[in-house]
Design an enzyme around this catalytic site. Structure first.
Site, PDB file in Angstrom:
ATOM      1  N   PHE A  99       0.855  -1.188   0.000  1.00 27.16           N
ATOM      2  CA  PHE A  99       0.000   0.000   0.000  1.00 27.16           C
ATOM      3  C   PHE A  99       0.897   1.245   0.000  1.00 27.16           C
ATOM      4  O   PHE A  99       1.847   1.325   0.780  1.00 27.16           O
ATOM      5  CB  PHE A  99      -0.913  -0.011   1.224  1.00 27.16           C
ATOM      6  N   ASP A 134       0.769  -4.397   8.881  1.00 30.13           N
ATOM      7  CA  ASP A 134      -0.323  -3.485   8.572  1.00 30.13           C
ATOM      8  C   ASP A 134      -1.586  -4.340   8.414  1.00 30.13           C
ATOM      9  O   ASP A 134      -1.672  -5.192   7.521  1.00 30.13           O
ATOM     10  CB  ASP A 134      -0.022  -2.694   7.295  1.00 30.13           C
ATOM     11  N   TYR A 137     -11.629   2.703   9.667  1.00 32.08           N
ATOM     12  CA  TYR A 137     -12.802   3.021   8.825  1.00 32.08           C
ATOM     13  C   TYR A 137     -13.110   1.956   7.789  1.00 32.08           C
ATOM     14  O   TYR A 137     -14.040   2.114   7.011  1.00 32.08           O
ATOM     15  CB  TYR A 137     -12.614   4.375   8.130  1.00 32.08           C
ATOM     16  N   LYS A 138     -12.353   0.860   7.752  1.00 29.79           N
ATOM     17  CA  LYS A 138     -12.633  -0.197   6.777  1.00 29.79           C
ATOM     18  C   LYS A 138     -13.549  -1.232   7.426  1.00 29.79           C
ATOM     19  O   LYS A 138     -14.699  -0.933   7.708  1.00 29.79           O
ATOM     20  CB  LYS A 138     -11.313  -0.773   6.266  1.00 29.79           C
ATOM     21  N   ARG A 158     -12.257  -4.043  -7.678  1.00 25.31           N
ATOM     22  CA  ARG A 158     -12.155  -4.651  -6.367  1.00 25.31           C
ATOM     23  C   ARG A 158     -13.537  -4.700  -5.723  1.00 25.31           C
ATOM     24  O   ARG A 158     -14.263  -3.710  -5.723  1.00 25.31           O
ATOM     25  CB  ARG A 158     -11.222  -3.768  -5.537  1.00 25.31           C
TER      26      ARG A 158
END
Ligand SMILES: *Cc1c(COP(=O)(O)O)cnc(C)c1O
Length: 411
Positions: A125, A196, A221-222, A370
């Protein structure tokens, strides 16, 4: 689906199906982007309103003590710890994931001062990569950031590697990296492992302490449904906490912040990884999401997530063959997180055409579609309808319209 169990029957048999009702899902939308921004739990607006109107509005500054604001980072951190296989006192909810990556890297370097390399994989990422590059620049290249292909990371760990920074579930492909064996390989070479968990916490079972992970960071927030820009979190294994030096030595991580001393002295324990005043509104929303996650059985979540993924891939097979989609995610459900990704040269306009039909996935450059599967609220019927929409968009050529080609700032 001849001979197979229908999606409706799978939903009826789903032990987690009642969780869907706890989320405010807009009508007419099939939301497959909970891996980027989780849905709104129905309990969040009231809780945030209470914090705003009562705790802030009436309690004012007294609420730092009376409403538990001052230790909200630790309280929410202890709850997140239960989702990621950590102990109480090993996690704080604070700052963005990016900032926490930086804090973890610096702390790892402070524990391994004779080594000068930090290692990660190419295609990780971007913020993880950029933070490593920033640290390299900040240290005048005393620390060097090294990137190798994902398959070569373990063999690239050497006697100069201070820390390895890896993402457990890859954001683009959804591939899961084995945390225990990778951490053991790092330790065998004297390196520390930083994980992560942005795409794994709340998506797959995570066992930080079983894997003897050293540090970890992740997003609120995921899959934790903490709301846009929710605070992230940082895990520091208890065995490292007294020796790891915080590079961002802010007053909230001081041993006695309200003594207002001139000299920095890190707090004992995980509190030293706090930096500044915690974002109370964001933490309140995050806590609701984490509480909801803690009600669910993680093993059941994983079983459902794998079944959702299998249904997606199997239903998609003829569409993929007809329209040249390539599965980017691992074919084996055990090797992927809670998302399915395909590559297609027209990925961007296809995603836009799907969104226009109420099927929300996302696009990741250069060519990936995705689809996040969030077992708390994604149903088997959602998956079937989403694949039907993909088939229609492709068979009708509906993606091939000028309005779907314009790139927005956020994809
Ligand atoms: C989403 C994500 C981030 C996000 O970092 P922010 O600081 O919250 O923007 C970081 N790392 C990974 C692996 C991610 O998937």
């Amino acid at each position: 689906m001849e001979g197979a169990v229908s999606p409706a029957a799978m939903d009826a048999a789903d032990p987690l199906r009642h969780f869907r009702d706890r989320f405010a899902l807009p009508d007419g939308v099939i939301y497959l982007d909970g891996n980027s921004l989780g849905c709104l739990p129905k309990a969040t607006p009231d809780r945030v309103a209470e914090v705003v109107q009562t705790e802030w509005g009436k309690g004012l500054i007294g609420s730092w003590n009376s409403a538990g604001w001052v230790d909200a980072s630790q309280r929410v951190g202890d709850k997140i710890a239960r989702v990621i296989g950590a102990g109480a006192g090993e996690v704080v909810a604070c700052d963005s994931t990016s900032v926490n990556v930086f804090k973890a890297l610096c702390a790892a370097i402070s524990l391994n001062p004779d080594r000068s390399t930090i290692l990660s994989e190419r295609g990780n990422f971007p913020t993880d990569i950029y933070m490593m590059q920033g640290l390299e620049a900040l240290t005048g290249r005393r620390i060097t950031a090294r990137f190798v292909d994902g398959a070569d990371v373990v063999s690239a760990i050497d006697d100069d590697t201070a820390a390895v920074l890896l993402t457990q579930v890859h954001y683009r492909s959804g591939a899961v990296r084995d945390m225990a064996s990778t951490t053991a390989a790092a330790h065998a070479r004297g390196a520390l492992a930083i994980w992560d968990l942005s795409h794994s916490a709340g998506a797959i079972p995570v066992a930080l302490n079983d894997a003897r992970a050293d540090f970890a960071v992740g997003c609120g927030y995921k899959f934790l449904n903490g709301g846009p820009g929710a605070p992230g979190y940082i895990f520091v294994a208890r065995r490292h906490q007294e020796a790891a030096m915080p590079a961002l030595s802010g007053w909230f991580g001081h041993a006695r912040p309200f003594d207002f001393e001139d000299r920095y002295e890190p707090a004992p324990g995980i509190a030293r990884f706090l930096v500044g005043t915690p974002p109370i509104l964001g933490l309140a929303a995050l806590e609701v999401g984490v509480d909801l996650m803690l009600e669910a059985d993680m093993a059941a979540l994983r079983v459902k997530s794998m079944a959702l993924g299998q249904l997606f891939v199997e239903t998609m097979e003829p569409v993929a063959a007809r329209h040249r989609f390539t599965l980017v995610s691992p074919g084996d459900p055990a090797e992927r997180g809670s998302q399915i990704s395909y590559a297609h040269p027209q990925a961007y306009p296809i995603v836009q055409a799907l969104i226009a039909r109420g099927v929300v996935g996302d696009f990741r450059a250069p060519d990936v579609l995705r689809f996040g599967l969030t077992p708390l609220y994604t149903s088997f019927a959602d998956v079937e309808a989403a694949v039907r929409a993909i088939a229609a968009v492709m068979d009708e050529g509906a993606w091939d319209a000028p309005e779907y080609r314009e790139r927005a700032a956020v994809t």
